[in-house]
Scaffold this motif. Structure first.
Motif, PDB file in Angstrom:
ATOM      1  N   SER A 268       1.005  -1.322  -0.107  1.00  0.00           N
ATOM      2  CA  SER A 268       0.132   0.003  -0.016  1.00  0.00           C
ATOM      3  C   SER A 268       1.068   1.226  -0.068  1.00  0.00           C
ATOM      4  O   SER A 268       0.193   2.267  -0.275  1.00  0.00           O
ATOM      5  CB  SER A 268      -0.996   0.013   1.269  1.00  0.00           C
ATOM      6  N   SER A 269       2.039   1.117   0.494  1.00  0.00           N
ATOM      7  CA  SER A 269       2.802   2.239   0.756  1.00  0.00           C
ATOM      8  C   SER A 269       4.405   1.895   0.088  1.00  0.00           C
ATOM      9  O   SER A 269       4.797   0.767   0.415  1.00  0.00           O
ATOM     10  CB  SER A 269       3.110   2.848   2.051  1.00  0.00           C
ATOM     11  N   ILE A 270       5.023   2.803  -0.655  1.00  0.00           N
ATOM     12  CA  ILE A 270       6.423   2.735  -1.020  1.00  0.00           C
ATOM     13  C   ILE A 270       7.259   2.627   0.243  1.00  0.00           C
ATOM     14  O   ILE A 270       8.403   1.831   0.126  1.00  0.00           O
ATOM     15  CB  ILE A 270       6.942   3.598  -1.930  1.00  0.00           C
ATOM     16  N   THR A 271       6.910   3.242   1.434  1.00  0.00           N
ATOM     17  CA  THR A 271       7.493   3.211   2.603  1.00  0.00           C
ATOM     18  C   THR A 271       7.639   1.742   3.278  1.00  0.00           C
ATOM     19  O   THR A 271       8.959   1.684   3.710  1.00  0.00           O
ATOM     20  CB  THR A 271       6.816   4.266   3.657  1.00  0.00           C
ATOM     21  N   ILE A 272       6.739   0.953   3.073  1.00  0.00           N
ATOM     22  CA  ILE A 272       6.863  -0.263   3.279  1.00  0.00           C
ATOM     23  C   ILE A 272       7.774  -0.988   2.822  1.00  0.00           C
ATOM     24  O   ILE A 272       8.674  -1.764   3.322  1.00  0.00           O
ATOM     25  CB  ILE A 272       5.426  -1.034   3.455  1.00  0.00           C
ATOM     26  N   THR A 273       7.689  -1.060   1.820  1.00  0.00           N
ATOM     27  CA  THR A 273       8.779  -1.594   0.556  1.00  0.00           C
ATOM     28  C   THR A 273      10.059  -1.268   0.737  1.00  0.00           C
ATOM     29  O   THR A 273      11.058  -2.025   0.894  1.00  0.00           O
ATOM     30  CB  THR A 273       8.424  -1.507  -0.917  1.00  0.00           C
ATOM     31  N   ALA A 274      10.323  -0.024   0.806  1.00  0.00           N
ATOM     32  CA  ALA A 274      11.666   0.571   0.997  1.00  0.00           C
ATOM     33  C   ALA A 274      12.070   0.242   2.396  1.00  0.00           C
ATOM     34  O   ALA A 274      13.498  -0.366   2.389  1.00  0.00           O
ATOM     35  CB  ALA A 274      11.752   2.025   0.746  1.00  0.00           C
ATOM     36  N   ASP A 275      11.431   0.287   3.298  1.00  0.00           N
ATOM     37  CA  ASP A 275      12.006  -0.014   4.707  1.00  0.00           C
ATOM     38  C   ASP A 275      12.115  -1.386   4.922  1.00  0.00           C
ATOM     39  O   ASP A 275      13.402  -1.813   5.595  1.00  0.00           O
ATOM     40  CB  ASP A 275      10.825   0.319   5.831  1.00  0.00           C
TER      41      ASP A 275
ATOM     42  N   TYR B 260      12.805  -3.799   2.357  1.00  0.00           N
ATOM     43  CA  TYR B 260      13.954  -4.330   1.537  1.00  0.00           C
ATOM     44  C   TYR B 260      15.280  -3.842   1.343  1.00  0.00           C
ATOM     45  O   TYR B 260      16.295  -4.119   1.070  1.00  0.00           O
ATOM     46  CB  TYR B 260      13.187  -4.627  -0.078  1.00  0.00           C
ATOM     47  N   THR B 261      15.431  -2.475   1.668  1.00  0.00           N
ATOM     48  CA  THR B 261      16.574  -1.673   1.799  1.00  0.00           C
ATOM     49  C   THR B 261      17.187  -2.079   3.154  1.00  0.00           C
ATOM     50  O   THR B 261      18.563  -1.867   3.128  1.00  0.00           O
ATOM     51  CB  THR B 261      16.487  -0.245   1.598  1.00  0.00           C
ATOM     52  N   SER B 262      16.744  -2.521   4.160  1.00  0.00           N
ATOM     53  CA  SER B 262      17.488  -2.583   5.336  1.00  0.00           C
ATOM     54  C   SER B 262      18.064  -4.193   5.167  1.00  0.00           C
ATOM     55  O   SER B 262      19.030  -4.481   5.870  1.00  0.00           O
ATOM     56  CB  SER B 262      16.340  -2.617   6.522  1.00  0.00           C
ATOM     57  N   ILE B 263      17.819  -4.915   4.137  1.00  0.00           N
ATOM     58  CA  ILE B 263      18.226  -6.253   4.043  1.00  0.00           C
ATOM     59  C   ILE B 263      19.457  -6.300   3.308  1.00  0.00           C
ATOM     60  O   ILE B 263      20.502  -6.822   3.644  1.00  0.00           O
ATOM     61  CB  ILE B 263      17.159  -7.184   3.557  1.00  0.00           C
ATOM     62  N   MET B 264      19.448  -5.287   2.434  1.00  0.00           N
ATOM     63  CA  MET B 264      20.600  -5.436   1.499  1.00  0.00           C
ATOM     64  C   MET B 264      21.126  -3.716   1.368  1.00  0.00           C
ATOM     65  O   MET B 264      20.788  -3.176   0.584  1.00  0.00           O
ATOM     66  CB  MET B 264      20.300  -5.890   0.156  1.00  0.00           C
ATOM     67  N   PRO B 265      21.706  -3.408   2.551  1.00  0.00           N
ATOM     68  CA  PRO B 265      22.277  -1.679   2.561  1.00  0.00           C
ATOM     69  C   PRO B 265      22.996  -1.542   1.721  1.00  0.00           C
ATOM     70  O   PRO B 265      23.115  -0.233   1.356  1.00  0.00           O
ATOM     71  CB  PRO B 265      22.737  -1.819   4.249  1.00  0.00           C
ATOM     72  N   GLU B 266      23.744  -2.293   1.014  1.00  0.00           N
ATOM     73  CA  GLU B 266      24.691  -1.862   0.218  1.00  0.00           C
ATOM     74  C   GLU B 266      23.900  -1.106  -1.288  1.00  0.00           C
ATOM     75  O   GLU B 266      24.673  -0.601  -2.196  1.00  0.00           O
ATOM     76  CB  GLU B 266      25.657  -2.643  -0.297  1.00  0.00           C
ATOM     77  N   VAL B 267      22.576  -1.565  -1.342  1.00  0.00           N
ATOM     78  CA  VAL B 267      21.790  -1.006  -2.571  1.00  0.00           C
ATOM     79  C   VAL B 267      21.414   0.512  -2.429  1.00  0.00           C
ATOM     80  O   VAL B 267      21.030   0.631  -1.246  1.00  0.00           O
ATOM     81  CB  VAL B 267      20.671  -2.190  -2.759  1.00  0.00           C
TER      82      VAL B 267
END
Length: 65
Positions: free
Chosen positions: A49-56, A58-65
């Motif tokens: 429902s929110s791009i914040t959910i996605t970013a929070d 999946y970016t925390s899993i692979m921080p080098e991205v």
């Protein structure tokens, strides 16, 4: 008697490890940024429902991205 998970017997017979469809979904979303997919595309794919959910998530899993 039927299998509780579709395809579980086929995966077992093929020598594949047990994996849920949710695991495949999560794996695709985790690898997406490394493959060049933007967060908006991943958000749409996952139907978040929110791009914040996605970013929070999946970016925390692979921080080098």
């Amino acid at each position: 008697m039927s299998s509780p998970r579709p395809g579980a017997r086929l995966a077992f017979e093929a020598g594949l490890p047990p994996i849920r469809l949710h695991d495949l979904r999560h794996g695709a979303a985790t690898m997406g940024p490394s493959a060049g997919a933007d967060m908006a595309t991943i958000k749409a794919m996952l139907r978040h429902s929110s791009i914040t959910i996605t970013a929070d998530t999946y970016t925390s899993i692979m921080p080098e991205v």
